[in-house]
Design a protein around this motif. Structure first.
Motif, PDB file in Angstrom:
ATOM      1  N   THR A 235      -3.341   8.214 -61.933  1.00 38.00           N
ATOM      2  CA  THR A 235      -4.591   8.618 -61.366  1.00 38.00           C
ATOM      3  C   THR A 235      -5.324   9.394 -62.127  1.00 38.00           C
ATOM      4  O   THR A 235      -5.127   9.961 -63.300  1.00 38.00           O
ATOM      5  CB  THR A 235      -4.276   9.534 -60.039  1.00 38.00           C
TER       6      THR A 235
ATOM      7  N   LEU B 108      -9.233  16.369 -53.226  1.00 39.27           N
ATOM      8  CA  LEU B 108      -8.253  17.652 -53.740  1.00 39.27           C
ATOM      9  C   LEU B 108      -8.981  18.566 -54.553  1.00 39.27           C
ATOM     10  O   LEU B 108      -9.207  19.640 -54.459  1.00 39.27           O
ATOM     11  CB  LEU B 108      -7.009  17.171 -54.194  1.00 39.27           C
TER      12      LEU B 108
ATOM     13  N   LEU C  58      -5.136   6.593 -54.209  1.00 40.37           N
ATOM     14  CA  LEU C  58      -4.656   8.071 -54.846  1.00 40.37           C
ATOM     15  C   LEU C  58      -5.709   8.834 -55.448  1.00 40.37           C
ATOM     16  O   LEU C  58      -5.946   9.920 -55.481  1.00 40.37           O
ATOM     17  CB  LEU C  58      -3.335   7.508 -55.678  1.00 40.37           C
TER      18      LEU C  58
ATOM     19  N   LYS D 178       0.460  17.551 -49.639  1.00 47.49           N
ATOM     20  CA  LYS D 178      -0.812  17.377 -49.154  1.00 47.49           C
ATOM     21  C   LYS D 178      -1.120  15.789 -49.263  1.00 47.49           C
ATOM     22  O   LYS D 178      -1.704  15.363 -48.259  1.00 47.49           O
ATOM     23  CB  LYS D 178      -1.861  18.085 -50.141  1.00 47.49           C
ATOM     24  N   LEU D 179      -0.515  15.352 -50.282  1.00 44.49           N
ATOM     25  CA  LEU D 179      -0.817  13.653 -50.267  1.00 44.49           C
ATOM     26  C   LEU D 179      -0.128  12.751 -49.135  1.00 44.49           C
ATOM     27  O   LEU D 179      -0.865  12.100 -48.581  1.00 44.49           O
ATOM     28  CB  LEU D 179      -0.250  13.150 -51.532  1.00 44.49           C
TER      29      LEU D 179
ATOM     30  N   PHE E 133      -7.805  10.582 -53.110  1.00 48.03           N
ATOM     31  CA  PHE E 133      -6.981  11.893 -52.772  1.00 48.03           C
ATOM     32  C   PHE E 133      -7.117  12.818 -53.761  1.00 48.03           C
ATOM     33  O   PHE E 133      -7.693  13.934 -53.486  1.00 48.03           O
ATOM     34  CB  PHE E 133      -5.651  11.438 -52.555  1.00 48.03           C
ATOM     35  N   VAL E 134      -7.060  12.380 -55.040  1.00 47.79           N
ATOM     36  CA  VAL E 134      -7.395  13.438 -56.153  1.00 47.79           C
ATOM     37  C   VAL E 134      -8.598  14.052 -56.307  1.00 47.79           C
ATOM     38  O   VAL E 134      -8.898  15.187 -56.422  1.00 47.79           O
ATOM     39  CB  VAL E 134      -6.754  12.820 -57.356  1.00 47.79           C
TER      40      VAL E 134
ATOM     41  N   TYR F 133      -5.414  15.856 -61.894  1.00 41.57           N
ATOM     42  CA  TYR F 133      -5.694  17.042 -60.984  1.00 41.57           C
ATOM     43  C   TYR F 133      -5.493  18.366 -61.645  1.00 41.57           C
ATOM     44  O   TYR F 133      -5.752  19.511 -61.211  1.00 41.57           O
ATOM     45  CB  TYR F 133      -4.807  16.647 -59.784  1.00 41.57           C
TER      46      TYR F 133
END
Lengths: 223, 267
Positions: free
Chosen positions: B116, B242, B235, B68-69, B238-239, B119
């Motif tokens: 990060t 997500l 990042l 996904k990243l 992104f997290v 998640y």
């Protein structure tokens, strides 16, 4: 590389390192003494007049020299409980190291015994020497001189091999290295420190071996 | 003539070297975009987080997050299978761009690499054989006489003594060895996160169970080299997305078979 090597960050963990070094030293010393004793027995077996005993000795040596120590440790620690033998981490590691090292010790000692010419036994006996006297004055001095150097190598090999004991939960120097590395994420520092500890341990043994050898065999070459 | 050509070739090489030098000075993000691949360190055997198939392809929850990243960055993922020390050292030596491998963040660890936002949040619990005496951690008192298998240097190093000060820690390098020790009676219990435990119970029907009560909570984040706030910014975004989009919860359910516990904490 974007990393600053900072030994200072490891200082809080050094207290545990001395304990770990003591475990490494104690485990290897015991394994060395026990494997010399066991190895001597097997070397004698391999020179027995009975074929069966010679074969048994040879089989032992070949098994131990052809299986990884890690596998032996796993068998002794993880598999033996299935047949009712439950050993603590330390005892299991000591047993595994001893069994493994005895295979090599047996061959070193056997080489020493072979180096004494058969005629010398006969000559000594014809002088009226008893069995013990033959061993003490004829066999042992020559065997000892022959095996002195390879014995030193095996001693160092055992100290280095003892680092595998951490796989069966022994808290030695290798365990300290993994534990502190994983806790702090400073593996570079802990790898270097562990390497230095092993280097110092082994070099101490090596230098002691050279000095003692020089003193023991004053007339001859010791290396 | 020959010398002139040689001279120009040298000048060209020098220029090339300089641009290469400039490229090296770029941030990690620029390197990934120029290269077209995202290099990800993963562990070979920590199902359902990650495992390597016989074909050599990795799969699992952490692997899907990496994919996904890479998608989000519009590059291809390149997996580097490594071990416990390798997840960290490969970041520190810049052999990989990120590590996605069940990484628990702590302040001490974050002085060597960056993490990060989480998640995933896991809780550490005790896994025991079914015939273990007792149903809850609270019944174990100070833990005297109980041998607990843990991962060297993991969260359990502090969490177990904090809850069971007299328990004996039996340290192993891998979860597989901890499990062997537990199944062979060399340890009475094993401290691991409850997701790992749930899978282990499922894989060995009728042999294992979990004790009630928690030892610790752990925040799982993506690891990256320290000293690159720009990459960390991307990042973290992104997290966050997500998590917020529900994609994370969907992937979690697919791999673990139950709903993802809440990630946010109320202080």
């Amino acid at each position: 590389m974007n990393y600053t090597f900072t030994l200072r960050t490891i200082y809080p963990y050094l207290g545990e390192l001395w304990q770990a070094a003591a475990v490494t030293l104690w485990l290897s010393s015991l394994a060395i003494v026990l494997s010399i004793a066991l190895g001597a027995g097997i070397a004698v077996l391999r020179r027995s007049r009975l074929r069966l005993l010679r074969v048994l000795g040879a089989v032992y040596v070949e098994i131990m020299r052809n299986t990884p120590l890690l596998v032996i440790l796993y068998v002794v620690y993880f598999a033996a409980p299935a047949i009712g033998i439950r050993l603590s981490s330390f005892v299991a590691a000591l047993l595994g190291l001893t069994l493994n090292s005895a295979g090599y010790m047996a061959e070193i000692l056997r080489a020493g015994l072979i180096a004494v010419a058969p005629g010398q036994f006969e000559a000594a006996q014809s002088q009226g020497m008893t069995g013990w006297q033959v061993f003490r004055h004829v066999v042992f001095p020559q065997v000892f001189r022959t095996i002195y150097a390879p014995l030193g190598n095996q001693v160092i090999a055992v100290i280095l091999a003892s680092s595998l004991a951490s796989a069966v939960a022994v808290e030695d120097v290798a365990s300290w290295m993994q534990t502190v590395g994983s806790t702090s994420f400073r593996f570079f520092e802990t790898f270097v420190i562990a390497a230095i500890v092993y280097l110092v341990l082994c070099q101490t043994v090596n230098i002691a071996r050279l000095l003692i050898g020089r003193w023991l065999f004053r007339q001859g070459a010791t290396r | 003539m020959v010398y002139r050509i040689l001279g120009r070739a040298c000048a060209a090489l020098l220029l090339l070297g300089m641009t290469a030098g400039l490229a090296r000075a770029d941030g990690i993000l620029q390197q990934i975009l120029s290269r077209g691949t995202l290099r990800v360190a993963v562990l070979p055997s920590l199902p359902p987080y990650s495992k390597v198939l016989p074909s050599g392809e990795p799969e699992g929850y952490d692997i899907d997050i990496a994919k996904k990243l890479a998608d989000a960055l519009k590059v291809k993922p390149e997996f580097v299978v490594t071990d416990i020390p390798g997840r960290i050292t490969s970041l520190q030596t810049r052999k990989v761009d990120v590590t996605i491998a069940d990484f628990t963040r702590t302040v001490e660890r974050s002085t060597t690499i960056a993490f990060t936002e989480p998640y995933l949040v896991t809780t550490m619990r005790l896994l025991v054989p079914v015939d273990f005496k007792g149903k809850a951690i609270a019944e174990l008192g100070d833990g005297a006489g109980i041998k607990i298998a843990i991962s060297r240097g993991g969260t359990a190093e502090q969490a177990v003594p904090a809850n069971l000060p007299k328990a004996t820690l039996v340290r192993f390098n891998t979860q597989a060895d901890e499990m062997s020790a537990l199944l062979n009676g060399q340890a009475d219990a094993m401290a691991e996160d409850d997701f790992y435990n749930s899978q282990a119970i499922k894989d060995r029907p009728g042999k294992l169970r979990q004790l009630d009560g928690l030892l610790a909570r752990a925040e799982i984040g993506i690891g990256l080299p320290s000293g690159d706030p720009d990459f960390l910014r991307v990042l973290n975004l992104f997290v966050e997305q997500l998590n917020a989009s529900g994609n994370n919860a969907k992937m979690f359910k697919q791999w673990f078979g139950f709903d993802q516990p809440t990630i946010t904490v109320h202080y």
